[in-house]
Design a protein around this motif. Structure first.
Motif, short mmCIF file in Angstrom:
data_model
loop_
_atom_site.label_atom_id
_atom_site.label_comp_id
_atom_site.label_asym_id
_atom_site.label_seq_id
_atom_site.Cartn_x
_atom_site.Cartn_y
_atom_site.Cartn_z
N TYR A 134 -8.70 6.73 3.53
CA TYR A 134 -8.39 5.37 3.09
C TYR A 134 -9.55 4.96 2.10
CZ TYR A 134 -12.45 4.72 6.52
OH TYR A 134 -13.64 4.83 6.94
N GLU A 183 -7.76 0.26 3.28
CA GLU A 183 -6.44 0.10 2.55
C GLU A 183 -6.08 1.87 3.10
OE1 GLU A 183 -3.42 0.48 -1.09
OE2 GLU A 183 -5.42 -0.47 -1.30
N THR A 184 -4.90 2.23 4.00
CA THR A 184 -4.93 3.57 3.98
C THR A 184 -3.83 4.02 2.96
OG1 THR A 184 -4.90 3.24 6.73
CG2 THR A 184 -3.57 4.92 5.68
#
Length: 67
Positions: free
Chosen positions: A13, A25-26
């Motif tokens: 991430y 945010e992956t």
């Protein structure tokens, strides 16, 4: 990072705006091998905010490269 293996399931991430509370945010969820490949393809600025999480640890991507 604690001992792990190349096929361990990890989360890659990006942590943005850490000074302002940040947003994670992956980018990928799968094997460590694939996560490292995807991370290597990111631009330098993005790499600075990349982290890899296993089931028992979190480490900055750039720290893994230095090891």
């Amino acid at each position: 990072m604690r001992s792990t293996y190349l096929e361990a399931t990890v989360r890659l991430y990006h942590l943005s705006d850490a000074m302002e509370g940040g947003a994670a945010e992956t980018l990928f969820y799968g094997s460590l091998t694939q996560a490292m490949q995807i991370a290597a393809q990111q631009d330098e600025a993005t790499q600075e905010g990349l982290f890899i999480a296993t089931d028992n640890d979190v480490v900055a991507y750039l720290d893994l490269l230095e090891g």
